[in-house]
Design an enzyme around this catalytic site. Sequence first.
Site, PDB file in Angstrom:
ATOM      1  CB  SER A 111      -0.869  -0.033   1.249  1.00 51.25           C
ATOM      2  OG  SER A 111      -1.060   1.258   1.749  1.00 51.25           O
ATOM      3  CB  SER A 112       0.215   4.698  -1.122  1.00 48.53           C
ATOM      4  OG  SER A 112      -1.020   4.842  -0.444  1.00 48.53           O
ATOM      5  CB  CYS A 113       0.270   3.480   4.395  1.00 46.11           C
ATOM      6  SG  CYS A 113       0.411   1.747   4.809  1.00 46.11           S
ATOM      7  CE1 TYR A 140      -1.367  -1.682   4.431  1.00 44.46           C
ATOM      8  CE2 TYR A 140      -1.907  -3.790   5.430  1.00 44.46           C
ATOM      9  CZ  TYR A 140      -1.859  -2.960   4.330  1.00 44.46           C
ATOM     10  OH  TYR A 140      -2.302  -3.424   3.114  1.00 44.46           O
ATOM     11  CE  LYS A 144       0.409  -5.865   3.247  1.00 42.88           C
ATOM     12  NZ  LYS A 144       0.308  -7.186   2.573  1.00 42.88           N
ATOM     13  CG  HIS A 183      -9.677   2.014   3.523  1.00 41.00           C
ATOM     14  ND1 HIS A 183      -9.803   0.649   3.408  1.00 41.00           N
ATOM     15  CD2 HIS A 183      -8.394   2.234   3.911  1.00 41.00           C
ATOM     16  CE1 HIS A 183      -8.644   0.074   3.690  1.00 41.00           C
ATOM     17  NE2 HIS A 183      -7.775   1.023   3.993  1.00 41.00           N
TER      18      HIS A 183
HETATM   19  O1  GFB Z   1      -9.176   6.037   4.091  1.00 39.74           O
HETATM   20  P1  GFB Z   1      -8.597   6.333   5.425  1.00 39.74           P
HETATM   21  O2  GFB Z   1      -9.196   5.657   6.608  1.00 39.74           O
HETATM   22  O3  GFB Z   1      -7.062   5.927   5.382  1.00 39.74           O
HETATM   23  O4  GFB Z   1      -8.623   7.922   5.705  1.00 39.74           O
HETATM   24  P2  GFB Z   1      -5.675   6.643   5.116  1.00 39.74           P
HETATM   25  C1  GFB Z   1      -8.326   8.816   4.682  1.00 39.74           C
HETATM   26  C2  GFB Z   1      -8.673  10.215   5.148  1.00 39.74           C
HETATM   27  O5  GFB Z   1     -10.115  10.315   5.167  1.00 39.74           O
HETATM   28  C3  GFB Z   1      -8.207  10.543   6.579  1.00 39.74           C
HETATM   29  C4  GFB Z   1     -10.519  10.911   6.379  1.00 39.74           C
HETATM   30  O6  GFB Z   1      -7.753  11.878   6.601  1.00 39.74           O
HETATM   31  C5  GFB Z   1      -9.493  10.411   7.379  1.00 39.74           C
HETATM   32  O7  GFB Z   1      -9.513  11.260   8.535  1.00 39.74           O
HETATM   33  N1  GFB Z   1     -11.900  10.519   6.694  1.00 39.74           N
HETATM   34  C6  GFB Z   1     -12.949  11.391   6.733  1.00 39.74           C
HETATM   35  C7  GFB Z   1     -12.346   9.292   7.014  1.00 39.74           C
HETATM   36  N2  GFB Z   1     -14.069  10.749   7.116  1.00 39.74           N
HETATM   37  C8  GFB Z   1     -13.729   9.435   7.283  1.00 39.74           C
HETATM   38  C9  GFB Z   1     -14.475   8.300   7.674  1.00 39.74           C
HETATM   39  O8  GFB Z   1     -15.689   8.352   7.936  1.00 39.74           O
HETATM   40  N3  GFB Z   1     -13.798   7.107   7.720  1.00 39.74           N
HETATM   41  C10 GFB Z   1     -12.457   7.022   7.430  1.00 39.74           C
HETATM   42  N4  GFB Z   1     -11.871   5.813   7.482  1.00 39.74           N
HETATM   43  N5  GFB Z   1     -11.694   8.104   7.082  1.00 39.74           N
HETATM   44  C11 GFB Z   1      -4.929   4.163   5.270  1.00 39.74           C
HETATM   45  C12 GFB Z   1      -3.970   3.325   6.104  1.00 39.74           C
HETATM   46  O9  GFB Z   1      -4.683   5.514   5.602  1.00 39.74           O
HETATM   47  O10 GFB Z   1      -4.660   4.024   3.877  1.00 39.74           O
HETATM   48  C13 GFB Z   1      -4.028   1.881   5.676  1.00 39.74           C
HETATM   49  O11 GFB Z   1      -4.316   3.464   7.480  1.00 39.74           O
HETATM   50  C14 GFB Z   1      -3.880   1.750   4.184  1.00 39.74           C
HETATM   51  O12 GFB Z   1      -2.989   1.172   6.314  1.00 39.74           O
HETATM   52  C15 GFB Z   1      -4.830   2.668   3.447  1.00 39.74           C
HETATM   53  O13 GFB Z   1      -2.569   2.070   3.832  1.00 39.74           O
HETATM   54  C16 GFB Z   1      -4.607   2.593   1.956  1.00 39.74           C
HETATM   55  O14 GFB Z   1      -5.513   6.882   3.665  1.00 39.74           O
HETATM   56  O15 GFB Z   1      -5.452   7.809   6.018  1.00 39.74           O
END
Ligand code: GFB
Length: 312
Positions: A111-113, A140, A144, A183
Site C-alpha cells: 500500500s502507499s502507506c 501495517y 508491507k 476506509h
Molecule cells: O481512508 P482512510 O481511513 O485511510 O482515511 P488513510 C483517509 C482520510 O479520510 C483521513 C478521512 O484523513 C481520514 O480522517 N476521513 C474522513 C475518514 N471521514 C472518514 C471516515 O468516515 N472514515 C475514514 N476511514 N476516514 C490508510 C492506512 O490511511 O490508507 C491503511 O491506514 C492503508 O494502512 C490505506 O494504507 C490505503 O488513507 O489515512
Amino acid sequence: MVEFDLSEKRIWVAGHRGMVGSAICRRLGEMGCEVVTAGRDQVDLVRQSETEAWIADTKPDVIFLAAAKVGGILANDTYPADFIYENLAIELNIIHSAYQAGVEKLIMLGSSCIYPRLAPQPIAEDALLTGPLEPTNEWYAIAKIAGIKLCQAYRKQHGCDFISAMPTNLYGIGDNFNLETSHVVPALIRKFHEAKVSGAETVTVWGTGKPRREFMYADDCADALVHLAQHYSDMSHVNVGVGQDVTIKDLASTVQQTVKFEGEIVYDTSKPDGTPRKLMDTRLLNSLGWTPKTSLEQGLSQSYEWFLSQES
Ligand code: GFB
C-alpha cells in the site's frame, strides 16, 4: 518487455473474498485463467504449517498475495498488534512456502502507506525508507515493507520471480462498509446514504477535510496487477495509482452528489487526518504500458450501485 503467459497457469488468489482479491478473480476469469482459491475454513494463512501444506498440495504456478489484514485510519491506529502480526505472518508463510514449492511468479500487494509521512510528492519508489512513517499506520507499513524485502531477498538468493505492487487508496465492489474499520470512500458512501434515507440534516466527516488522497477503483487495480504479472520482473516494488489526488473535502462533496444527499457536511476534528498527502509517482507502471480507465465519479457511482444492491 517481460512476457509471462498466465493462460496455462494455475493461479491462486490469496484473499479472494476481499475487495482486491475478488476484483483479481473477475479479471482473471475474463482471461479464461484457471483460478484456485482457499477459504479460511480450508487454510489459516497465519499458521505456517497449514500454509506450507496447502501450497505443497495445491501446487499453484502463480500467486496473487492479496490476503491481508486491512483497514482504515482508525482501525490501524487502534489495533497495531493485529495489523503487524497478521500481515507479517501471512507474508512470511506464503512467500517462503511459494519458494519451497517452486511457484513461478508471486505478486505481493502492499500500500502507499509504506512511504514516509512527508515524502516529496508525487512519491517515487525510491522514497522508501527515507524518513519517518505516518504514526497511525506505521505497523501495517512496516509489515508491507517487510513483504517487499522478502520478495527482494528470495529473488536475490534463490532467483524467485516474486514482485511487489503498492496500490494507492482503493475502493469499489466488495468494499468494507463498517464505519469503524473501513476506509474513507465506503464510509462516506454509507454515511451519506443513511443520512439521505433517515432525513438527517448533517453528515460527519472525520478530520479537517484538508488531507489529499489518491483513489483507485479496485477493478482498475486488479487490471494493473495482472498487467504487472505479465510484464514486470525486477527487484523494485511498483507504485499502482491513477496519478491524481483530491482533498477529503472534495471527495466528500463528490460522494454527496453521487448519493444525492442535500444536507450539510460537518467535520469531526477529534478524528485523525493521517498523512497530509500520499500521491504516487506512477511513471514506472505507465512505462510498462498501463493506464487507468475508471474516473473517480464513475467509480463512486459503480460502488454506490453495488452498495445499494447489497442493502436489498
Ligand atoms: O481512508 P482512510 O481511513 O485511510 O482515511 P488513510 C483517509 C482520510 O479520510 C483521513 C478521512 O484523513 C481520514 O480522517 N476521513 C474522513 C475518514 N471521514 C472518514 C471516515 O468516515 N472514515 C475514514 N476511514 N476516514 C490508510 C492506512 O490511511 O490508507 C491503511 O491506514 C492503508 O494502512 C490505506 O494504507 C490505503 O488513507 O489515512
